[in-house]
Design an enzyme around this catalytic site. Structure first.
Site, short mmCIF file in Angstrom:
data_model
loop_
_atom_site.label_atom_id
_atom_site.label_comp_id
_atom_site.label_asym_id
_atom_site.label_seq_id
_atom_site.Cartn_x
_atom_site.Cartn_y
_atom_site.Cartn_z
N TYR A 292 -12.82 -3.36 4.21
CA TYR A 292 -11.63 -2.85 4.70
C TYR A 292 -11.07 -1.80 4.19
O TYR A 292 -10.94 -2.02 2.98
CB TYR A 292 -10.73 -3.66 5.35
CG TYR A 292 -9.88 -4.62 4.64
CD1 TYR A 292 -8.81 -3.94 4.10
CD2 TYR A 292 -10.52 -5.73 3.84
CE1 TYR A 292 -8.03 -4.54 3.05
CE2 TYR A 292 -9.57 -5.98 2.76
CZ TYR A 292 -8.31 -5.72 2.31
OH TYR A 292 -7.72 -6.28 1.48
N PHE B 46 -2.69 1.70 1.63
CA PHE B 46 -2.05 0.42 0.95
C PHE B 46 -2.90 -0.57 0.71
O PHE B 46 -2.43 -1.71 -0.18
CB PHE B 46 -0.79 -0.19 2.11
CG PHE B 46 -1.61 -0.74 3.40
CD1 PHE B 46 -2.14 -1.99 3.70
CD2 PHE B 46 -1.43 0.04 4.63
CE1 PHE B 46 -2.89 -2.33 4.57
CE2 PHE B 46 -2.06 -0.45 5.75
CZ PHE B 46 -2.60 -1.57 5.86
N ASP B 47 -4.20 -0.67 1.24
CA ASP B 47 -5.00 -1.77 0.50
C ASP B 47 -6.44 -1.27 0.81
O ASP B 47 -6.78 -0.75 2.01
CB ASP B 47 -4.79 -3.11 1.03
CG ASP B 47 -5.42 -4.12 0.14
OD1 ASP B 47 -6.04 -3.84 -1.01
OD2 ASP B 47 -5.46 -5.18 0.68
N PHE C 82 -6.97 0.25 10.33
CA PHE C 82 -8.07 -0.46 9.23
C PHE C 82 -9.40 0.20 9.69
O PHE C 82 -9.73 -0.12 10.73
CB PHE C 82 -8.09 -1.85 9.84
CG PHE C 82 -6.65 -2.68 9.04
CD1 PHE C 82 -6.57 -2.84 7.85
CD2 PHE C 82 -5.65 -2.79 10.23
CE1 PHE C 82 -5.22 -3.70 7.42
CE2 PHE C 82 -4.53 -3.44 9.76
CZ PHE C 82 -4.55 -3.87 8.39
N TYR D 252 1.94 -7.07 10.94
CA TYR D 252 3.09 -7.94 10.22
C TYR D 252 4.42 -7.65 10.70
O TYR D 252 5.56 -8.13 9.84
CB TYR D 252 3.25 -7.08 8.71
CG TYR D 252 1.88 -7.32 8.21
CD1 TYR D 252 1.59 -8.74 7.38
CD2 TYR D 252 1.23 -6.41 7.97
CE1 TYR D 252 0.31 -8.74 6.61
CE2 TYR D 252 -0.17 -6.51 7.22
CZ TYR D 252 -0.49 -7.71 6.54
OH TYR D 252 -1.77 -7.86 5.97
N ILE E 88 -3.95 -11.47 10.04
CA ILE E 88 -3.10 -10.93 11.26
C ILE E 88 -3.69 -10.98 12.31
O ILE E 88 -4.97 -10.97 12.61
CB ILE E 88 -2.71 -9.69 10.96
CG1 ILE E 88 -3.80 -8.42 10.62
CG2 ILE E 88 -1.63 -9.31 9.55
CD1 ILE E 88 -3.49 -7.09 10.37
#
Length: 781
Positions: free
Chosen positions: A693, A703-704, A766, A749, A723
C-alpha cells in the site's frame, strides 16, 4: 492611627513602602516582573542619581537610591521563594533599574510575593516573560480534598494539635516539585482510611513556600528525590517516614505509625494478644523497680529508638516485669506467632534493630521484594544478592549459608527478571549462579562481586567472612572494554574498566582526553554527541589530544575525580591530563566554546589551529554541504515523483469507474481498479491478507508506504485490526488486483487523526495491491 514612621516599620515585609505620605522625600514605585526558568527580572521605573543601594538577601528584595528628582526611591519586600543574592544584581538602563535575581531552584514561580499590598502595584513584564510547563507537573490533589479528610496547615497548627493529643501526619512539600508528587496518592489513601473527625489522627499538608518555619523544621529547601512524611505525637520527637514504593506501601507505612512505637504490657495475656496481632512481635524486658523508672533505663531508650526505626517491619512491646520467664535485660522475638527466639538487649539502638531483623526477617534466604529491601536498608544490614541458577543444590547451599550468617548479612534470592542488578556488581547479566554483597541498596553503596569459579559452600563462607572483616575490594558496574584500537578522529568509547586509574593513566600519558559523561535519555544528548563527533573529526591530525565519552548510566565513575551528581541527566565534560585533577568545561556545548577551551588548555590545539584544525573544519563543512546538496536533490526528485504519482492518481480518479464498496453505500468508501486481479475468489473474514500500500492525503502528501520499505503488510481481515476502509474493501478484491481506495474520515481515523501526518477528519487515499490471501494455516503468508 499609625504615624508615617510606624507604618514604614509595620510594612517592612511588604513592598516599599515608605511613600511620600509616610516619610518626607521618599516615593513609592510601581514594579514589573518577568522570569525564565533560572532567573527573575524585576524592573523599577526610577532614574537614579546617587546613593544606589542593592541589598538583596535570600528571602528579601531590597533596592534604594536618590533619584534625579531629588527624592528617595526605595523598594523592599519579601520574595516568596529564595534567591541566590551572590549571583543577583541591578543595573541602570534608560531611566529604569533592571534587577536580575538568580533562583536557587530552577523552575517557574507562580508568584513573586504573596503580600496583598505588593500585588496591587506589581505588573507582569511580558517582554521578559518565559513561563513554560514544568514538564508534566502533577496536579495538586490535596487542594480538592474535603477538609474533614486533610487540611492545609502550618507548623504552629501541628504543634497546637499535638498538644491537644492528636497524632498528626504531615506532608511538607514544594507543590511545583514533581520528584515526590507520586507519593501524594498514598498519603491521601491513608488519610481517607485513618483520618476524619471521628479519629485521633489528623492529616496536614504544608506548602513550605507559605510557611518558611516548616521549610526549616522539616528541611524542605530544595526539589530532592528523598521523599518523606512527618509523624508528630505528644511526648515524642518528630518521626520521619521515608515514602517509597506503591500507594499501598505508603499507606501501610502510615498505618504502622498510628500506634505508639513502644507499647507497655503488664500481663502474659497482653503479650499473647500482641504476638497474635503482629507478624513480627518483640518483647523487651527493661530494668525498673522501686528506685527507678523503666522508661529512664538505657534499654528502654534504645528499644524505643529501634522500634521507631523498624516501624512497619517489627512491633515492639516492653515490660518491667518478668513475663513468660523473660529476665530483665533480654528480649524475645516471635515470627508469625511462633518460633520465639531470645537474645540479650543492646543499649545501642541500631545494634538492637539489627538484632531484631536478624532474628526475624534475616533468618534465612528470602525472595527479593521491595518490602524486604526497605527492611534491610533501614538497619544498614549488608545484603547478599543470590542468583542461584537452575541447580537445586546451589539454592540449598545458599540457604545454609544464610542461616549461618543470620543477623550479620541478609540473604535475598533474585529471579532472572531482576538480573539487571548484576551489572551494578560488574557481573554479566545472564551467567548463573552469581553472587555478590552490597553494603546497602543505595546507588552509591559499595558492592562486592564473588568472581570465583567454584560455588562451594566453604568458598562462599570465606568470601562472606572476608567481607565482614573488610578484606575485599569493591566491584563496580562497567560495560565491556571496546575491542580494537581507538581510531584517530573519532570519539573514544570509555567504560569504567578503562577509567581504572592504572589504565586511564596509560591513555592520558600519551594524550590529553576531553571526556564527556552522558546519560542516553538526556534531552541534549544527541546534540552534544553530534558536536563531539565534529570536534573529534576536526582534531584528527592533531597529536596529543582526543575526545572520549562514557555512558554514566551503565558505568561507575569516581565522583571525587568527576564531581557530577549521579542522579543528574545533564552532560558534563572534563579535560583529563596525566597526573592532574580533571578540569571541568563550563561553557556551552558548541564547537566554538569547546575549541576556545581546547586552545586555551591544550597547547597542541593552539599550535595546530591554522595548519591542521582549520583545514579539517573546512573539509568537514564542505562534506556537510555536499551531503546537504545531495539530500536536497533527493528531496526534489522525491517531490517530482510524488507530483507525477499524484497526477496519475488524479487522472485515475477522474476517469476510472467509481465503485462504492462500503457497507453503508453512502460514498464513504470508493474503490477504483487500477489493474484487475486473477480468478474469481475474494478473501473471507478471518483470512490472512498480504498486501502492499501507499497512503496519501488528498493533496498528494504521502504519510506511509510499505512499497518504500520493501515489506508487504499482513493482517487478519474482518477482525478490526485495521481501519474500516481496509476491512471492507479488501473483501471485494481478487489476488493480484491493484486499486485506489478513497476513504472518508468515518472509514479511516475519524476526528482524532493519527500521529503528526494524518490530521483530524482527513479523507485518505490508498493505492493498494492484494498480493495473497488465505487461511492463517498457510505458512507462506
Amino acid at each position: 492611627p499609625f504615624s508615617a514612621a510606624m507604618q514604614c516599620s509595620r510594612w517592612v515585609a511588604t513592598l516599599v513602602l515608605c511613600a511620600t505620605a509616610m516619610a518626607a522625600g521618599e516615593k513609592q514605585e510601581k514594579l514589573r516582573w518577568g522570569q525564565d526558568r533560572e532567573r527573575l527580572f524585576v524592573t523599577i521605573t526610577v532614574d537614579c542619581a546617587s546613593d544606589r543601594n542593592v541589598g538583596h538577601t535570600a528571602e528579601r528584595f531590597h533596592f534604594s537610591c536618590k533619584g534625579k528628582d531629588g527624592k528617595v526611591h526605595k523598594t523592599d519586600f519579601e520574595i516568596r521563594e529564595p534567591i541566590d543574592p551572590t549571583h543577583s544584581h541591578c543595573k541602570s538602563q534608560r531611566g529604569e533599574e533592571i534587577c536580575v535575581l538568580q533562583k536557587t531552584q530552577p523552575h517557574y514561580f507562580d508568584k513573586l510575593t504573596t503580600d496583598a499590598e505588593v500585588l496591587k502595584i506589581l505588573k507582569q513584564d511580558w517582554t521578559r516573560w518565559k513561563d513554560e510547563d514544568e514538564g508534566g507537573a502533577f496536579e495538586n490533589d490535596y487542594e480538592t480534598l474535603p477538609k474533614s479528610i486533610m487540611i492545609p496547615g502550618t507548623v504552629d497548627l501541628v504543634d497546637k494539635e499535638v498538644k491537644n493529643g492528636k497524632v498528626v501526619f504531615v506532608h511538607a512539600y514544594l507543590p511545583w516539585c514533581n520528584m515526590c508528587a507520586y507519593t501524594r496518592q498514598g498519603f491521601i489513601r491513608a488519610a481517607k482510611e485513618l483520618g476524619g473527625n471521628q479519629t485521633n489522627n489528623l492529616f496536614v499538608h504544608i506548602d513550605v513556600r507559605e510557611d518558611k518555619a516548616a521549610a526549616k523544621r522539616y528541611n524542605v529547601s530544595s526539589c530532592a528525590p528523598e521523599c518523606f512524611f512527618i509523624i508528630a505525637r505528644n511526648g515524642e520527637n518528630d518521626e520521619v517516614m521515608a515514602a517509597k514504593g506503591s500507594d499501598e506501601d505508603i499507606a501501610s507505612g502510615i498505618r504502622a505509625r498510628v500506634s505508639p512505637a513502644l507499647t507497655k504490657v503488664a500481663t502474659e495475656a497482653e503479650v499473647n494478644e500482641f504476638v497474635k496481632d503482629n507478624a513480627v512481635a518483640v518483647l523487651v524486658a527493661v530494668k525498673g523497680g522501686l528506685m527507678s523508672k523503666a522508661t529512664d533505663s538505657s534499654e528502654y531508650v534504645a528499644a524505643k529508638a529501634a522500634a521507631q526505626t523498624l516501624r512497619g517491619k517489627a512491633n515492639f512491646m516492653y515490660t518491667d516485669k518478668k513475663l513468660l520467664g523473660l529476665a530483665q535485660g533480654n528480649m524475645r522475638v516471635w515470627v508469625n506467632g511462633s518460633n520465639p527466639q531470645t537474645a540479650s538487649l543492646s543499649a545501642d539502638s541500631m545494634m538492637l534493630a539489627k538484632q531484631v531483623i536478624g532474628l526475624s526477617w534475616g533468618l534465612e534466604l528470602f525472595n527479593y521484594t521491595w518490602k524486604k529491601r526497605e527492611v534491610f536498608d533501614s538497619v544498614n544490614i549488608p545484603v547478599a544478592h543470590v542468583f542461584p541458577g537452575p541447580k537445586p543444590e546451589d539454592l540449598e547451599m545458599f540457604k545454609e549459608v544464610a542461616r549461618e550468617l543470620s543477623g550479620k548479612i541478609a540473604f535475598l534470592r533474585f529471579s532472572e527478571a531482576e538480573n539487571y542488578m548484576l551489572k551494578d556488581f560488574g557481573l554479566m547479566e545472564n551467567k548463573y549462579p552469581a553472587f555478590g554483597i552490597a553494603e546497602s541498596f543505595d546507588a552509591k553503596a559499595k558492592r562486592f562481586a564473588f568472581e570465583g569459579e567454584s560455588f562451594a559452600k566453604d568458598k562462599i563462607l570465606e568470601f562472606c567472612k572476608n567481607f565482614l572483616e573488610g578484606k575485599l575490594e569493591p566491584s563496580y558496574k562497567s560495560e565491556a572494554i571496546p575491542e580494537g584500537d581507538h581510531v584517530k578522529g573519532t570519539v573514544r568509547q570509555v567504560v569504567w574498566k578503562t577509567l581504572i586509574e592504572s589504565k586511564w593513566n596509560e591513555i592520558t600519558a600519551k594524550e590529553d582526553v576531553i571526556l564527556l559523561l552522558y546519560k542516553p535519555w538526556s534531552s541534549d544528548n544527541q546534540k552534544v554527541q553530534t558536536t563531539f563527533d565534529k570536534v573529534a573529526a576536526a582534531l584528527e591530525k592533531v597529536e596529543g589530544v582526543s575526545l572520549g565519552k562514557i555512558d554514566s548510566s551503565k558505568n561507575h565513575y569516581d565522583t571525587e575525580r568527576f564531581p557530577v551528581d549521579e542522579y543528574s541527566s545533564e552532560p558534563a565534560v572534563f579535560l583529563c591530563k596525566a597526573g592532574a585533577k580533571p578540569q571541568r568545561f563550563t561553557g556551552s556545548f558548541t564547537q566554538k566554546d569547546l575549541f576556545k577551551f581546547l586552545a586555551k588548555n591544550v597547547p597542541a590545539v593552539k599550535a595546530g589551529w591554522e595548519s591542521l584544525v582549520k583545514p579539517k573544519l573546512q573539509e568537514i563543512k564542505a562534506a556537510e554541504e555536499e551531503k546537504k546538496r545531495k539530500a536536497e536533490e533527493a528531496a526534489a526528485a522525491e517531490k517530482a515523483k510524488l507530483e507525477e504519482e499524484k497526477k496519475k492518481i488524479d487522472e485515475l480518479v477522474a476517469t476510472a469507474e467509481k465503485i462504492d464498496v462500503g457497507s453503508k453505500k453512502n460514498g464513504g468508501l470508493i474503490k477504483q481498479i487500477i489493474s484487475a486481479g486473477t480468478g474469481d475468489a475474494t478473501p473471507q473474514k478471518g483470512d490472512l491478507i498480504k498486501a502492499h500500500y501507499t497512503g496519501t492525503l488528498l493533496d498528494g502528501s504521502k504519510f506511509d508506504s510499505s512499497r518504500d520499505r520493501g515489506d508487504p503488510f499482513s493482517f487478519t481481515i474482518g477482525q478490526g485490526q485495521v481501519i474500516p476502509c481496509w476491512d471492507e474493501a479488501f473483501l471485494t478484491m481478487k489476488k493480484g488486483e491493484r486499486a485506489l481506495l478513497t476513504c472518508t474520515a468515518e472509514n479511516a481515523y475519524g476526528e482524532r487523526g493519527a500521529g503528526e501526518k494524518i490530521p483530524p477528519g482527513a479523507t485518505l487515499r490508498f493505492d493498494v495491491e492484494l498480493i495473497e490471501f488465505g487461511s492463517k494455516a498457510k505458512s507462506e503468508l
